[in-house]
Scaffold this motif. Structure first.
Motif: not given
Length: 888
Positions: A53-60
């Motif tokens: 989730i945190r990786h996806a948040e970073s990319k977002s």
């Protein structure tokens, strides 16, 4: 373990409620669903999920930062040219709005006009703009178009990521906590040597998997050659998986039809419990082989009158055709918009029509009466006029027990129940039997009693004070007077049962007969709670909030009882008259229902999260769970049309359906109304819209569907007593009201002794034992022994404690014509002769004592004893009074 505090903090940050208990409880129910067990066991560790989730948040965030820069760059170009949104196409909702949203970090989906401008430099200016403005806008278009193209590309690349993250974050903490709860449950079960009932299917699966049938038979110690499985549409995948090896073996060893599977896809309404109608629809043939199976459709209908069957055939055909076409169109659009793959399209299209193939039935009723159906639309501002249907049926000879009212859920059931209760207050001719709709906690009297209890624990509770004041007809904010404060202080020190008694007495609640049923139901809950828990008001209030307030009233079935129930609980039942007062349930899944969805693997950032629970809502179609969105939607339509089918087919003779005027397009009511559109008429001065089929007739069969001869008694008041002043004596009936505490205690003791003793010596021995145990003094012991020696000098008494075929001490007698039970002290039986004796230890002889024994004699006569005698034995007075037959 996942910390609930963190979940609460995140909920607050996202503008949601801090109290996440309901959310966790709702998700916790998923533990017991068959398809979720393996998912929870195989789920990645919480830390790994959090990293995804945190990786996806970073990319977002990175993508949104790019959008901000591009959007701001475009706005700067426009501002430097002295232009505004009004100068560009679409004006406030056009390209400038698109750039502005991006500059704020809130990119929106580009519409067709935006995408058109990515391919042409023409028509960038607002329609009707002056020539100079058009030239100025046209001059900026070559600078803005590349920025627009880049924004559209960024949106297309990240749209699913942006749409999916909120869904995953909304349930991640609860899901992580659910994993911990499941592990804790397993640990606890292992420690106690027990298992959850849903686990049995998985144990059986391990037992069956990879083994042939003879091995399974050897293990269970039985061999079965023939199988019949009923209600098969409610079978789950794991259950079917466990059955298949046994069924295949039975079929291979017999040339006869050794397996019989019975079910109806159209009555599959328990998918939320794990039932999978697809197994019956095509799974059986796939598992057992098409060549080994024979499908026989049972098309004859012996339940309903001809017109009811014909009506159901007609409307179901039209409803299925219309909704199937709508679903197919939505699936086609979703495929064209790349929200679902070709495989999903082929899997889901025509699902509804496939489920309803061959649904039409042939009526087999031999009745001369054709039956009657009425569909009516009612104004959303008023309640459905179904009371007149009940009155009409009663006038034509039907009984109240011939009528069943079906509702989709508890909320509609509660509305219908309130209408019935109001009608019942004016016409007390019937009772209402329901398991779901008369909620104890919804009663104003129940709310008042609970509010008083809360105030007793905290007089500063302003909400409870407002409830109390409102019930008593005072202003919400009225101060509590000193006398009432003193009363609340007194109540605060009592047990819940004592507090209830005091509150009822203090406010004279027992006189309000319109809500006595609720008062009684609340009292029963309090008694049950105090009998098994620590008698504490705070603990009772906690139990009340968690489950007590949602419990329902219920009465027994009788000839004058209307049954009110949900459609789910009516499956398999039938009644002469069925009324559906609120045919308005939505066909789509309920918003915020949990859907376990597998993400699209092409989205690498979140695709590795695995099968995950998300809240169902419209935006889900724009996420990595889009295929599951449409799959759930299609199956939900099947579920809810099945509910309508089940409801419509419960009627034997007459069917009444009421549809609110505001029924939405995606509702069962709207589809039904469309299906009868060619037969709608406007009736009477109220301009009511009604579609009618068949004819109303008088009831041919005077015998109703009654199941018991129970007589219901209307309680006019509910008397209670002050608990702290009440002496709890199970044998209190053995003394008159004037007996002293000492006499009561002595009587209880002597009654116990006489119920066990066999002769005088045994009586004296037991009296001595009571003295040695400190229950009575030595002086009392001597007095009692003297009394019993005196009484046993009577030949009659000695005969009572002599030889008999049967002796019954303190046994209940149940009779058809009495309410409750009767319990005589001693009954002696020899052949057809019976003698009944009641003991009295007081100093008064009352007529009621003899009447009581007379009633026992009457019951013994009813039981077949020809020669009966009855006596009241006044031991303290030294008298025996014979009861004559004239008393009964």
């Amino acid at each position: 373990m996942c910390c609930p505090d963190t979940s609460a903090e995140e909920s607050i940050e996202e503008g949601q409620r801090w109290d996440i208990r309901n959310k966790i409880l709702s998700l916790g129910q998923e533990l017991f669903k068959e398809s979720n067990k393996q998912t929870i066991l195989n789920a990645p560790p919480k830390e790994e999920l959090l990293n995804i989730i945190r990786h996806a948040e970073s990319k977002s965030a990175q993508a949104k930062d790019k959008c901000k820069k591009i959007g701001q760059q475009a706005l700067d170009i426009i501002a430097s040219a002295g232009l505004s949104a009004d100068h560009f196409f679409g004006k406030s909702k056009g390209v400038v709005y698109f750039f502005t949203s991006a500059a704020k970090g809130e990119p929106i989906a580009p519409n067709s006009n935006m995408r058109l401008r990515t391919t042409t430099l023409d028509n960038w200016a607002a329609s009707g703009a002056k020539k100079q403005i058009k030239e100025e806008v046209g001059a900026l278009a070559p600078q803005l178009q590349p920025l627009l193209i880049e924004l559209c590309k960024l949106f297309d690349e990240n749209a699913k990521l942006w749409g999916s993250l909120p869904f995953i974050k909304a349930t991640f903490r609860s899901y992580a906590l659910l994993q911990d709860i499941y592990n804790k449950v397993r640990t606890q079960c292992n420690a106690e040597g027990v298992m959850l009932l849903p686990e049995t299917k998985y144990i059986l699966s391990r037992f069956v998997c990879g083994n042939d049938a003879p091995f399974i038979y050897e293990k269970i110690g039985n061999r079965f050659e023939r199988y019949m499985i009923d209600e098969f549409q409610d079978t789950s995948s794991k259950e079917w998986e466990n059955f298949v090896p046994l069924l295949r073996n039975a079929m291979s060893q017999s040339e006869d039809n050794s397996v019989l599977i019975v079910g109806d896809v159209k009555q599959s309404i328990y998918r939320w419990r794990g039932g999978d109608w697809r197994i019956l629809n095509n799974g059986v043939e796939n598992s057992l082989g098409v060549e080994n199976t024979e499908v026989e459709i049972m098309s004859n209908n012996y339940r309903s009158r001809n017109k009811v069957v014909e009506f159901n055939n007609m409307v179901i055909s039209r409803i299925v055709e219309e909704d199937n076409e709508t679903l197919n169109s939505e699936l086609k659009n979703a495929f064209e918009e790349q929200k679902i793959q070709k495989e999903a399209l082929l899997e889901l299209q025509d699902t509804l029509s496939s489920a309803y193939k061959g649904h039409s039935q042939t009526p087999q009723s031999k009745s001369k009466q054709e039956g009657y159906v009425r569909i009516e639309k009612f104004d959303k501002e008023v309640e459905p006029p179904f009371i007149e249907c009940i009155e009409s049926a009663i006038e034509r000879g039907y009984s109240y027990s011939d009528i069943m009212i079906l509702c989709r859920d508890k909320n509609d059931g509660e509305r219908a129940a309130n209408i019935l209760l109001e009608y019942k207050r004016r016409n007390n001719a019937f009772n209402i039997m329901t398991q779901d709709s008369l909620i104890v906690g919804k009663s104003q009297m129940s709310q008042f009693v609970i509010a008083v209890m809360r105030l007793s624990q905290n007089v500063k509770d302003s909400i409870s004070r407002a409830i109390v004041n409102h019930y008593l007809g005072r202003p919400y904010s009225a101060a509590i007077e000193d006398a009432e404060l003193a009363f609340l202080s007194q109540v605060s020190q009592l047990t819940p049962e004592e507090a209830f008694e005091q509150i009822v007495s203090h406010y004279a609640l027992h006189t309000k007969k319109e809500e006595i049923a609720y008062l009684q139901a609340l009292h029963e809950q309090i008694i049950a709670f105090t009998s098994s828990k620590v008698a504490d008001i705070q603990l009772f209030l906690k139990m009340w909030d968690e489950k007590g307030a949602n419990k329902s009233l219920s009465v027994e079935k009788s000839d004058n009882t209307i049954e009110l129930t949900t459609i789910h609980k009516a499956k398999g039942l039938e009644k002469k008259i069925i009324i559906i007062p609120y045919c308005s349930w939505n066909l789509n899944p309920r918003p915020r229902n949990f859907v376990w969805a597998t993400p699209d693997d092409t989205i690498n950032d979140l695709g590795s999260i695995g099968r995950f629970p998300v809240n169902y809502k419209k935006d889900m179609e724009n996420t990595i769970f889009s295929e599951e969105f449409f799959r759930e939607k299609v199956y939900s339509h099947v579920d809810n049309i099945n509910l309508l089918y089940v409801a419509l087919t419960r009627a034997k003779e007459e069917l009444y359906v009421f549809i609110p005027s505001n029924a939405t397009e995606n509702s069962a009511g709207k589809l039904l109304w469309n299906a009868v559109a060619d037969n709608i008429n406007t009736c009477n001065e109220q301009e009511r819209q009604i579609a009618e089929y068949g004819t109303k007739n008088s009831c041919l069969d005077s015998t109703s569907d009654k199941e018991s001869d129970i007589t219901n008694i209307l309680i006019e008041s509910y008397h209670t007593s002050i608990a702290k002043m009440q002496l709890s004596l199970p044998q209190q009936r053995y003394f008159e009201e004037s007996a002293t505490h000492s006499a009561r205690s002595t009587g209880i003791l002597m009654h116990s002794i006489l119920s066990e003793a066999t002769d005088l010596a045994d009586v004296e021995s037991r009296i001595l034992q009571a003295c040695n145990a400190g229950k009575i003094s030595a002086e009392q012991s001597e007095e009692l022994r003297a009394m019993m020696q005196r009484e046993f000098q009577r030949e009659q008494v000695r005969a009572w404690f002599g030889e008999w075929d049967i002796v019954r001490n303190e046994n209940d007698i149940i009779g058809n014509h009495i309410v409750g039970t009767r319990r005589p002290d001693r009954v002696m039986i020899k052949g057809k002769k019976a003698i009944v004796v009641d003991y009295k230890f007081g100093t008064e002889k009352l007529r009621s004592h003899q009447k009581q024994v007379g009633s026992y004699m009457k019951l013994l006569n009813d039981m077949g004893y020809i020669d009966t005698e009855g006596y009241v034995w006044y031991l303290s007075l030294g008298e025996i009074v014979s009861v004559g037959e004239t008393l009964f």
